[in-house]
Design an enzyme around this catalytic site. Sequence first.
Site, short mmCIF file in Angstrom:
data_model
loop_
_atom_site.label_atom_id
_atom_site.label_comp_id
_atom_site.label_asym_id
_atom_site.label_seq_id
_atom_site.Cartn_x
_atom_site.Cartn_y
_atom_site.Cartn_z
N ASP A 97 5.74 4.78 4.97
CA ASP A 97 6.73 3.86 5.55
C ASP A 97 6.94 2.61 4.68
O ASP A 97 7.87 1.84 4.92
CB ASP A 97 6.38 3.48 6.99
CG ASP A 97 4.99 2.89 7.16
OD1 ASP A 97 4.05 3.38 6.51
OD2 ASP A 97 4.84 1.93 7.95
N HIS B 52 0.85 -1.20 0.00
CA HIS B 52 0.00 0.00 0.00
C HIS B 52 0.88 1.24 0.00
O HIS B 52 2.08 1.17 0.21
CB HIS B 52 -0.97 -0.02 1.17
CG HIS B 52 -0.34 0.10 2.53
ND1 HIS B 52 0.59 -0.82 3.00
CD2 HIS B 52 -0.48 1.01 3.52
CE1 HIS B 52 0.96 -0.48 4.22
NE2 HIS B 52 0.34 0.64 4.56
N ASP C 109 0.20 -4.11 6.59
CA ASP C 109 -0.79 -3.36 7.34
C ASP C 109 -2.24 -3.74 7.03
O ASP C 109 -2.68 -3.69 5.89
CB ASP C 109 -0.59 -1.87 7.08
CG ASP C 109 0.81 -1.43 7.46
OD1 ASP C 109 1.65 -2.31 7.76
OD2 ASP C 109 1.07 -0.22 7.47
ZN LIG Z 1 3.15 0.44 7.81
ZN LIG Z 2 -0.06 1.52 6.52
#
Ligand SMILES: [Zn+2]
Ligand SMILES: [Zn+2]
Length: 298
Positions: free
Chosen positions: A67, A63, A206
């Site tokens: 980060d 995604h 995530d």
């Molecule tokens: Zn992350």
């Molecule tokens: Zn994320």
Amino acid sequence: MEQVKITFLGTANAVPTEKRNHTAILVEKADERILIDCGEGTQRQFKFSGNNPVKLTRLLITHWHGDHVLGIPGLFQTLAMSGYNKTLRIHGPPNTAHNIQLMERIFKDFKIIAEVKENSGIVFENSNFKIEALPMNHGTPTYAYSITYKDKRRLKKSKLKKYNLPNSPILKELQEGKDIVWNGKKIKSKDISYLEKGRKVAVILDTAFNENAVKIALNSDILIAEATFAKEEKQKAAEYKHLTAWDAAKIAKKAKVKKLILTHLSQRYEHNPSIIEKEARKIFKNTKLVKDLDVISL
Ligand SMILES: [Zn+2]
Ligand SMILES: [Zn+2]
């Protein structure tokens, strides 16, 4: 046997720490080198781990949170400067092609040849392996991935010598499991070959807990999952749509995986990361929390 080698180039959540860089995972088997996410600083992690990014064949993006992707422009610039002449196969959630184009417009001198795809389901398959992507639940389009290396029939060299078999198309037939006749003698494929068992690696970064996570991880040899928080922070995990160590272990158990690897830790656990591992082990015993530059072979 050809091994699958997994190098954890970065294992941090949103903010990198002294010990943990932003997320990037390198999965290698034979000539196929797949990078999953490319957080800021990934290039130096390549150096520290002794790997060369020019050998990359694919980039899978989970995604577009910083980060996980802030290292992409730097990586591409280095590839362009190094004369990278392959087509880099990029896969990511919807908008990935647009975002890559934007980067190319901003940093004009890093043009490399890339092919970008955004579909879900089985997103690549050849005779050696397949890649699957399924949508997760993280507030922004997010994929989890699995890479499945297929069973392979391999020929035993000693037997080839014994039967004096030359390097010719008949070897291919034997490798495909067919029996042949050679010098008037019947040779059975199973007598001169063995089956190398395939392996499955799933990567769930995530997301909040969801059934697709169990689906993508089903029967994996290794499930790599984020464990940003411990259960005591489950409110925060729900708010930011992340897994707790408890959730990750629940997925591992439901999906009947062989081994669970935890990564993507919140900086709050910098000095006591074992909380995360211990919590997961209560539900799923074969769990390991990784740190930067750890390598796992299977
Ligand atoms: Zn992350
Ligand atoms: Zn994320």
